[in-house]
Write an enzyme that holds these catalytic residues in place. Structure first.
Site, PDB file in Angstrom:
ATOM      1  CD  GLU A 192      -6.970   3.526  -0.450  1.00  0.00           C
ATOM      2  OE1 GLU A 192      -7.150   2.517   0.275  1.00  0.00           O
ATOM      3  OE2 GLU A 192      -5.957   3.667  -1.151  1.00  0.00           O
ATOM      4  CD  GLU A 301      -2.590   5.629  -1.706  1.00  0.00           C
ATOM      5  OE1 GLU A 301      -2.629   4.391  -1.922  1.00  0.00           O
ATOM      6  OE2 GLU A 301      -2.792   6.125  -0.587  1.00  0.00           O
TER       7      GLU A 301
END
Length: 381
Positions: A192, A301
């Site tokens: 991320e 995710e």
């Protein structure tokens, strides 16, 4: 005597198999030239298995669920479907500090046992690392500018960062199979990074600094610490929109085996067209890049906290997933009630939850691969 059509089908099958073998022995191979044979097999077999479907994974699945913790053999996924996930996610945050438990309170000794057990059955393991900020001493969510520059070679915290890596390496070295072989790991560091909430994110370091951090860490673990069982992932958020923006911080093919992105549904709409379009468009970009570079595409995710829409799996996720050829999807953890935030968190249903029946229908789809199907695929041979 075989009929003509049968002979033609056999011949076609042999040609197709030969082509696949030639392809896998050529461009489709781990980025580490010294990868262990088990890591090579896992990479090649996961690449091949995409023709059948995608592995369904769950973070911390064996450690705890919504109403339980550390019950041997238990899993919220198994409670609902009768089978375990095909892929298990684990987190190393706090290991770098020498602590006995990770940031989600999972003891590393238990984690080692869970990983060894999953591998022994034929399951796949992926590991993330929300490392504490070496510059400030605070947690991973401390995006202080200069954090990455400080730990690169020549930086004031470089030696401390190497200590962090040494502790991570020691744990990874302790993960052995029954014959003493290193267990292959899908290593997903500095994820991320396209967001601004981590100390390795876009608000805290330049693209060039991020690439240097990624390359240094991979080289150190591989070459200095001898970890050749790692398949390394480049994992963004969902901020990218095309190939150029996805690859903006890409460290290079020599350091990456799988590419992935993280995304969550936050709106309370049942059918959130914005979320669906994000998943669809990002997977399209990802799979295109993976095809060109011979990498494994995945959803790093995903989740919808508390799953308020009871048909979310079959009516939101399944249709968009079916449009793409990718390797796995990892649903985030079933943390249950969290006293510090006074909220209940879970991203897969538990037994008797309103979405449990829908997840079971998702489980029955031929393209969703859980542990029993993964075991049959024999990914490590």
């Amino acid at each position: 005597m075989l009929k003509k059509n049968t002979l033609l089908k056999l011949l076609y099958g042999l040609i197709l198999a030969s082509f696949t073998i030639l392809q896998l022995n050529g461009q489709v191979a781990p980025s580490d030239k010294n990868a262990t044979k088990e890591a090579k097999w896992l990479f090649e077999n996961m690449y091949r298995l995409m023709d059948k479907g995608y592995l369904v994974g769950h973070q911390d699945d064996l450690a705890y669920g919504v109403h339980w913790k550390y019950e041997k053999g238990r899993s919220d996924v198994k409670d609902v479907t009768g089978d375990y996930p095909g892929l298990y996610g684990w987190e190393l945050g706090n290991l770098e500090l020498g602590r006995e438990k990770n940031l989600d309170d999972v003891p590393f000794d238990k984690m080692r046992s869970y990983i060894q057990g999953a591998y022994a059955k034929g399951g796949v393991v992926t590991i993330s690392w929300h490392a504490n900020n070496p510059l400030t001493g605070k947690n991973a969510w401390d995006p202080a500018p200069g954090s990455v520059a400080a730990i690169l070679p020549g930086g004031e915290k470089h030696d401390l960062y190497k200590t962090y890596l040494n502790r991570v390496a020691a744990f990874m070295h302790s993960l052995k199979g029954k014959k003493g072989e290193p267990i292959p790991l899908l290593w997903r560091p500095f994820h991320e990074h396209t967001g601004g909430w981590f100390w390795w994110g876009v608000k805290s370091c330049s693209d060039d600094e991020y690439k240097k951090l990624f390359r240094f860490s991979a080289d150190y673990l591989r070459n200095e610490k001898g970890l050749h069982q790692l398949l390394i992932g480049y994992n963004t958020g969902s901020e990218f929109t095309d190939e150029a923006t996805f690859l903006r911080r890409y460290p290079g093919d020599a350091y990456v085996d799988f590419i992935s992105f993280d995304t969550y549904q936050h709106s309370k709409e049942n059918i959130d067209s914005t979320f669906i379009n994000i998943v669809d468009s990002r997977l399209r970009v990802l799979c295109d890049i993976a095809g060109k570079r011979h990498k494994i595409p995945a959803v790093g995710e995903i989740g919808f906290n508390q799953i308020p829409y009871e048909h979310w799996f079959t009516r939101v996720l399944a249709p968009v997933f079916k449009k793409h050829r990718f390797s796995y999807v990892l649903f985030w953890r079933n943390a249950g009630y969290k006293p510090y935030s006074q909220e209940t968190e879970f991203f897969l249903p538990y037994k008797n939850h309103s979405s449990a029946a829908d997840f079971y229908e998702f489980f029955k789809k031929p393209e969703t691969l859980f542990e029993e199907e993964v075991i049959k695929a024999k990914l490590y041979q």
